[in-house]
Design a protein around this motif. Sequence first.
Motif, mmCIF file in Angstrom:
data_model
loop_
_atom_site.group_PDB
_atom_site.id
_atom_site.type_symbol
_atom_site.label_atom_id
_atom_site.label_comp_id
_atom_site.label_asym_id
_atom_site.label_seq_id
_atom_site.Cartn_x
_atom_site.Cartn_y
_atom_site.Cartn_z
ATOM 1 N N ALA A 308 1.370 6.708 13.817
ATOM 2 C CA ALA A 308 1.859 7.609 12.769
ATOM 3 C C ALA A 308 1.140 8.954 12.793
ATOM 4 O O ALA A 308 -0.069 9.030 13.016
ATOM 5 N N THR A 309 1.922 9.997 12.546
ATOM 6 C CA THR A 309 1.364 11.334 12.333
ATOM 7 C C THR A 309 1.578 11.796 10.900
ATOM 8 O O THR A 309 1.011 12.799 10.489
ATOM 9 N N ARG A 310 2.419 11.066 10.156
ATOM 10 C CA ARG A 310 2.603 11.388 8.739
ATOM 11 C C ARG A 310 2.912 10.106 7.976
ATOM 12 O O ARG A 310 3.494 9.164 8.511
ATOM 13 N N CYS A 311 2.504 10.085 6.724
ATOM 14 C CA CYS A 311 2.727 8.922 5.866
ATOM 15 C C CYS A 311 2.882 9.419 4.431
ATOM 16 O O CYS A 311 2.146 10.316 3.998
ATOM 17 N N ALA A 312 3.838 8.845 3.719
ATOM 18 C CA ALA A 312 4.071 9.211 2.316
ATOM 19 C C ALA A 312 3.965 7.940 1.472
ATOM 20 O O ALA A 312 4.633 6.946 1.753
ATOM 21 N N ILE A 313 3.117 7.986 0.447
ATOM 22 C CA ILE A 313 2.931 6.862 -0.467
ATOM 23 C C ILE A 313 3.356 7.305 -1.859
ATOM 24 O O ILE A 313 2.823 8.302 -2.378
ATOM 25 N N THR A 314 4.317 6.596 -2.443
ATOM 26 C CA THR A 314 4.789 6.929 -3.789
ATOM 27 C C THR A 314 4.784 5.671 -4.646
ATOM 28 O O THR A 314 5.081 4.574 -4.160
ATOM 29 N N ILE A 315 4.452 5.843 -5.922
ATOM 30 C CA ILE A 315 4.535 4.766 -6.911
ATOM 31 C C ILE A 315 5.234 5.332 -8.134
ATOM 32 O O ILE A 315 4.769 6.314 -8.733
ATOM 33 N N ASP A 316 6.355 4.730 -8.507
ATOM 34 C CA ASP A 316 7.124 5.196 -9.661
ATOM 35 C C ASP A 316 7.757 3.993 -10.344
ATOM 36 O O ASP A 316 8.490 3.220 -9.706
ATOM 37 N N ARG A 317 7.430 3.798 -11.636
ATOM 38 C CA ARG A 317 7.997 2.714 -12.432
ATOM 39 C C ARG A 317 7.752 1.347 -11.793
ATOM 40 O O ARG A 317 8.626 0.490 -11.742
ATOM 41 N N GLY A 318 6.557 1.185 -11.299
ATOM 42 C CA GLY A 318 6.178 -0.101 -10.741
ATOM 43 C C GLY A 318 6.709 -0.381 -9.352
ATOM 44 O O GLY A 318 6.610 -1.511 -8.870
ATOM 45 N N VAL A 319 7.256 0.637 -8.675
ATOM 46 C CA VAL A 319 7.791 0.459 -7.323
ATOM 47 C C VAL A 319 6.958 1.292 -6.357
ATOM 48 O O VAL A 319 6.845 2.516 -6.507
ATOM 49 N N LEU A 320 6.377 0.610 -5.385
ATOM 50 C CA LEU A 320 5.577 1.268 -4.354
ATOM 51 C C LEU A 320 6.408 1.409 -3.085
ATOM 52 O O LEU A 320 7.049 0.452 -2.641
ATOM 53 N N GLU A 321 6.377 2.617 -2.492
ATOM 54 C CA GLU A 321 7.014 2.838 -1.206
ATOM 55 C C GLU A 321 6.008 3.515 -0.280
ATOM 56 O O GLU A 321 5.395 4.522 -0.653
ATOM 57 N N ILE A 322 5.840 2.933 0.897
ATOM 58 C CA ILE A 322 4.987 3.524 1.931
ATOM 59 C C ILE A 322 5.877 3.775 3.139
ATOM 60 O O ILE A 322 6.372 2.836 3.762
ATOM 61 N N ARG A 323 6.072 5.047 3.468
ATOM 62 C CA ARG A 323 6.959 5.415 4.567
ATOM 63 C C ARG A 323 6.143 6.163 5.619
ATOM 64 O O ARG A 323 5.438 7.124 5.302
ATOM 65 N N ASN A 324 6.228 5.700 6.865
ATOM 66 C CA ASN A 324 5.478 6.348 7.948
ATOM 67 C C ASN A 324 6.349 6.480 9.184
ATOM 68 O O ASN A 324 7.327 5.741 9.362
ATOM 69 N N ASN A 325 5.991 7.437 10.033
ATOM 70 C CA ASN A 325 6.666 7.579 11.323
ATOM 71 C C ASN A 325 5.798 6.935 12.401
ATOM 72 O O ASN A 325 4.847 6.230 12.106
#
Length: 370
Positions: A308-325
Motif C-alpha cells: 500500500a501507498t495510501r490508506c483511508a480509515i473512517t469511523i461513522d455511526r459505529g461503522v469502520l472502513e479501512i480502504r487501501n491500495n
Amino acid sequence: MAARPELARKVLLYWMDGVIAFIAVAFTFMMLGLVIEGMLPVWRALVVAALLLTQFIAFPFILRAAFDDKPRPTVLLAVSGVATLGAIALTPSGLGTSTWEIVASLWLSGLAISVPWRVSVVFGVALAAITIPVAVFVSRIPPVLAVVGEGITLVVTPLAFWLWVWLWRTIREAHESQAAKSRLAVAEERLRFARDLHDLLGHSLSVISLKSELAAKLSVKDTGRAAGEMAQVRELAGDALAEVHAAVEGYRSLDLSRELSTVRAALEAAGARCTVETSTDDLSPAARSLLAWAVREGGTNILKHSRATRCAITIDRGVLEIRNNGVKGPQRTSGSGLRGLSERLTAAGGTFSASATGSDEFLLRAAVPA
C-alpha cells in the motif's frame, strides 16, 4: 514493501545499461563508416571495436558492484582502463578527441562510483590535462572550445552516473529506515509490556518467595507460625493472580484512539500515506474496544499482504472502513486473524466483511451494535 527498492534498482540499472548500449551501437557504426571510407584498416577497426566492447561489458558489472555495495572491482577497473588506453591509441587522430572524451569519461565514471571522490577528481584532472592539449594541438580545436568540451564531458558524465548511484542508495536507506521504524515500534510495545509485567509481579513474587522460605524454616520449629505464613503466601498468590487477570483484561480491552494512532504511525513508517477520519463520541466502551481490535487487525493485514501507498480509515455511526491500495493478485480473506475478528464481531452482534473492491484496492468493513 521490499519490492519498491528492487524495482527502483532495476529501473536505474536498465536505464544506465541502455545508455551504454546506445554508445556501443554508435561506436560500432562509426567504426564501420571509417572502414567503408578507407580511413581505417579492417584489422584496426576490429581491434578498437573489441577494446570498446570490453569496456562496455565491464562497465555494467562495475555499476552492479556499486549498487550492491560489493568490494571494489579493481580488476574490472584495470581492464576497463587498459581497454580505454588501447582504443584511444588506435583511433585516428582526426577523430581522436571525440573518442577520447566518451571512452575516457566512461572509465572515469566507473572510478567515480567505485573509489573515493578525491581519487576520481585526481584522475579527472589528469585526463583533462592530457586530452585538452591533444584537442588543441592535434585536432586543431580552439582552446576555449577544447576546455569547455573536454571539461563538460569529463565532469558531467561521471557526475551523472554518480548521482544515479547516490539516488539508489538514498532510496534503499529510506526503505531500511522505514523498516527499522516498524521494528522499533514493535520493540517498544514489547518493552512496555515487559515493564508493566515486571512492575505488576516483581514485588508480589519477591514477598511470596521470602515468606515461603520463612515458612519452610518455621515448619520444624513453630508449625503454627509456619501455617500462618503459608496462609499469607496463598493470599498474596491470589492477589497476584487477580492483578494478572486485570492486566490481561486491560490489554484485551484495547483503546481505540491509541490503536488508530499506532496503526497510522506503522503504515506511514512503511511508506503508506494514511488518513484517519473518525466520529466515536457516541460509542460505548465495548463498541470502541471491538473497533480497536478491527483497526489493529486491519493495519496488520495491510502491512503483511499488500504494498500500500495510501490508506483511508473512517469511523461513522459505529461503522469502520479501512480502504487501501497496493493489492496484487488474489487476497486471503479468511486468514486466522480476519476469521477471529469476524467471530468476535459476530458474537457481539456486529457484522464484518473484507474483500477486494476492484483494480488494486481492498476494503475491510466492521460494524458494531449501536
